[in-house]
Design an enzyme around this catalytic site. Structure first.
Site, short mmCIF file in Angstrom:
data_model
loop_
_atom_site.label_atom_id
_atom_site.label_comp_id
_atom_site.label_asym_id
_atom_site.label_seq_id
_atom_site.Cartn_x
_atom_site.Cartn_y
_atom_site.Cartn_z
N CYS A 61 36.15 35.73 39.49
CA CYS A 61 37.40 35.14 39.97
C CYS A 61 37.29 34.58 41.38
O CYS A 61 38.29 34.14 41.93
CB CYS A 61 38.55 36.12 39.84
N CYS A 119 40.06 36.83 43.87
CA CYS A 119 39.95 38.29 43.88
C CYS A 119 39.38 38.71 45.23
O CYS A 119 38.18 38.59 45.47
CB CYS A 119 39.03 38.77 42.75
N CYS A 178 39.86 40.71 37.14
CA CYS A 178 39.55 39.32 36.78
C CYS A 178 40.84 38.53 36.96
O CYS A 178 41.88 39.09 37.28
CB CYS A 178 38.96 39.19 35.37
#
Length: 143
Positions: free
Chosen positions: A84, A88, A10
């Site tokens: 995210c 990410c 995250c």
């Protein structure tokens, strides 16, 4: 026999990913290697997330937010991202899941408890998936 590895990611690696890692360690023991990281790690774990996990008997106080790096992602079999977005990245060749979860940052304990319980259900399913996968199944012993 191969021990699968799971990386939870995250943004801050201070709430969702740490709770997921705590649940996976609790539910799977040493049958699955657990990692967590963040694209922009915080200085410390969210204290409300720590409290919510403590309520169910899981201590995540020793965990520290870590920066997501290429080597950790490459060494993981499964990468679970948590809200995210583009922060990410997806790593080709890896099993990827994106769990849409509310960010516990700044939330009251009542909301964080629901996030915690949602994460538990998802981790339980992940454990079932991984432990039933022929790629990671345990050999059976014969008498």
């Amino acid at each position: 026999m191969t021990c699968p590895s799971v990386l939870f990611v995250c943004v801050h690696n201070a709430g969702r990913s740490q709770m997921a890692a705590g649940w996976l360690r609790h539910l799977a023991g040493d049958t699955i290697e657990v990692r967590s990281a963040g694209s922009e790690p915080a200085d410390r774990i969210n204290p409300v997330a720590v409290e919510a996990m403590r309520e169910v008997g899981i201590d995540i106080t020793a965990a520290q937010p870590r920066k997501l790096d290429y080597a950790t992602a490459q060494a993981s079999d499964v990468i679970v991202t948590m809200g995210c977005g583009d922060a990410c990245p997806v790593f080709p060749g890896k099993r990827h899941e994106d769990w849409q979860l509310t960010d516990p940052a700044g939330q009251p304990i009542e909301i964080v408890r629901t996030i915690r319980d949602d994460i538990r259900a998802r981790v339980e399913q992940l454990v079932r998936d991984l432990t039933s996968s022929p790629e990671f199944s345990q050999p059976t012993s014969t008498p």
